[in-house]
Design an enzyme around this catalytic site. Structure first.
Site, PDB file in Angstrom:
ATOM      1  CE1 TYR A  94      36.951  34.580  48.688  1.00 48.94           C
ATOM      2  CE2 TYR A  94      38.777  34.648  47.085  1.00 48.94           C
ATOM      3  CZ  TYR A  94      38.383  34.822  48.275  1.00 48.94           C
ATOM      4  OH  TYR A  94      39.342  35.557  49.229  1.00 48.94           O
ATOM      5  CG  ASN A 139      44.166  37.102  35.566  1.00 55.32           C
ATOM      6  OD1 ASN A 139      44.694  36.637  36.448  1.00 55.32           O
ATOM      7  ND2 ASN A 139      42.781  37.194  35.261  1.00 55.32           N
ATOM      8  N   GLY A 140      46.867  35.205  35.125  1.00 57.19           N
ATOM      9  CA  GLY A 140      46.945  33.792  34.759  1.00 57.19           C
ATOM     10  C   GLY A 140      48.177  33.003  35.180  1.00 57.19           C
ATOM     11  N   GLY A 167      43.833  41.442  43.133  1.00 52.92           N
ATOM     12  CA  GLY A 167      45.338  41.625  43.451  1.00 52.92           C
ATOM     13  C   GLY A 167      45.639  42.707  44.081  1.00 52.92           C
ATOM     14  CB  CYS A 178      46.683  39.173  38.049  1.00 53.67           C
ATOM     15  SG  CYS A 178      48.312  38.664  38.872  1.00 53.67           S
TER      16      CYS A 178
END
Length: 489
Positions: free
Chosen positions: A262, A122-123, A45, A19
């Site tokens: 990535y 985020n996470g 995202g 995210c």
């Protein structure tokens, strides 16, 4: 099969992005700038995008399913006009916990005793299910299935009065990896978990301060990079400037190494390291460790291009775009029949036959997950006339699932968990297969080698060494690893 899988039948064999979060405090165009920031962070995202602004004491939400350009552009550009105010936070979502339902779109908002608060996260919280069950038993009513709402309920029940202390109290009770931004009537707050697994940066545009998942979100709006928010740090931005707190017990920093491999955009600078350069160095290390007699080096586009450049530079072989990617393939494409599903890889990648024909090819990719896409690409390159196909991977074998905010398959579905390298080679049909070693990866990151006692990064997807507790998957809950909070029917 989930709705997401139905929408992306040929993108299942990959790590899916996590995210993105963005926040800005004290700019007249806060809403529009947040749209631009989220656009730069779209790679993190693609399911939904949401923004909450604050105008004259009122929170204004715009949260919708879809890409940023669709949610806030074209016929929906009026939504940007609606986002009035000089304070804003935003979020791009790829669901890792709670599913892709509209009720899970962030930022989430709540009216607490100390005032309203909007949160974007985020996470993944690895004890969210356990906490949720306790909260529900105590009478809490959840409106979503996102682990972010757990934080809101914990803050609501805190005995503290100031809202920053409420949030701190809530975060002391959670486990997992997170970077989050929160907006109150007077403050923009940014937090990273004590291990610093997920990224968060601080920037400045004129007199306005900005928080973002990556530095590329600052670049798009012409903002200045100030610094990374530190592991375990809470930054509180008000009209008087920035205050910093470290209220959590100090932990050894374990930044996610896959951000460099990535997830992060190659033009971002994360934790003081340029992502593009690190990927090139990974390719160089890979070439040193696992050379091959070949004619050309070809990346599996797009994220593997820097690693392939590094491999080509180190090996002295020509770098060629032997596979061309179609950048206009939407994620909502659905194959109409089972009978033509095997053509799916070609809607995204097509061989450059004139470059590949008669050549001994080294294919460079950033990772192998299930291996099904790798197998199709190897066959596609052979069908285009390559005489040999050697597969090189700029990360170690992925043998363990991630529980810290990355949507990975169940461990048993990971090719690196089920097979050794020779078995994987046979499965994908390559003439040879090699992965960068874990120490080679660490050398590419600027470390001498991996410190087995105190690893410099979170590399659990390779090593199985999880730095943060996994409360929700203990006690026989292994099958819950993809979605720690299941959608309610």
């Amino acid at each position: 099969m989930t709705a997401t899988q139905l929408q992306m039948p040929f993108e299942e064999d990959a790590f899916h992005e996590e995210c993105a979060v963005f926040g800005i405090f004290g700019h007249a165009d806060a809403g529009a700038l947040t749209v631009l920031g989220l656009h730069a962070l779209q790679h993190r995202g693609q399911e939904a995008s949401g923004i909450v602004t604050l105008d004259d004491g009122h929170f204004i939400p715009e949260r919708h399913l879809g890409l940023v350009g669709d949610v806030f552009g074209g016929k929906n550009s009026g939504r940007v006009v609606n986002l009035k105010g000089s304070f804003a936070i935003g979020h791009n979502r790829y669901s890792t916990a709670g599913g892709s339902a509209a009720r899970n779109i962030q930022p989430m908002f709540a009216d607490l005793a100390g005032g309203g608060i909007a949160i974007a996260h985020n996470g993944n919280l690895t004890n969210a299910r356990t906490l949720r069950e306790e909260l529900v038993r105590d009478g809490a009513i959840f409106q979503s299935t996102s682990d972010t709402e757990v934080i809101i309920h914990l803050a609501a029940r805190s005995a503290s009065k100031p809202i920053v202390e409420r949030l701190t109290d809530a975060l002391r009770q959670v486990e997992g990896a997170y970077s989050l931004v929160a907006l109150t009537s007077k403050k923009l707050i940014g937090v990273r978990d004590p291990w610093g697994v997920r990224p968060l940066v601080l920037g400045k545009l004129d007199d306005a301060y900005i928080l973002a998942s990556e530095s590329c979100a600052l670049d798009i709006i012409g903002a200045e990079f100030v610094r990374d928010v530190k592991a375990g740090e809470i930054v509180v931005i008000t009209k008087d400037g920035v205050e910093s707190y470290f209220p959590f017990a100090k932990q050894p920093q374990r930044f996610c190494v896959f951000e460099y491999i990535y997830f992060s955009r190659p033009d971002s600078v994360v934790e003081g390291r340029n992502v593009y350069e690190l990927r090139k160095r990974a390719g160089e290390e890979l070439a040193k460790e696992s050379p091959a007699l070949a004619d050309i080096v070809v990346p599996v586009p797009d994220s593997s291009i820097p690693a392939a450049i590094g491999f080509a530079n180190e090996s002295g072989l020509p770098f060629e775009l032997g596979i061309i990617r179609n950048h206009y393939v939407g994620r909502t494409f659905i194959e109409p029949t089972e009978g033509i599903r095997h053509f799916g890889v070609r809607k995204k990648h097509n061989p450059n036959r004139a470059t590949l024909k008669g050549k001994r090819v080294i294919l460079v990719d950033d990772s192998i997950v299930r291996g099904t896409t790798s197998k199709k690409i190897v066959q596609m390159v052979r069908d285009a006339g390559a005489s040999q196909v050697h597969f090189r991977v700029a990360s170690p074998p992925t043998a363990h699932s991630c529980f810290y905010g990355v949507d990975t398959p169940n461990t048993d579905d990971l090719l690196g968990h089920r097979m050794d390298v020779e078995e994987m080679r046979k499965f994908i049909g390559a003439d040879s297969l090699a992965f960068i070693s874990i120490n080679g990866l660490y050398r590419a990151m600027g470390e001498g080698k991996r410190n087995a006692e105190k690893p410099q990064f979170c590399d659990a997807c390779f090593s199985g060494d999880y730095p943060i507790g996994l409360t929700d998957i203990s006690g026989g809950r292994k099958n819950d690893q993809l979605s720690l909070l299941a959608d309610v029917a």
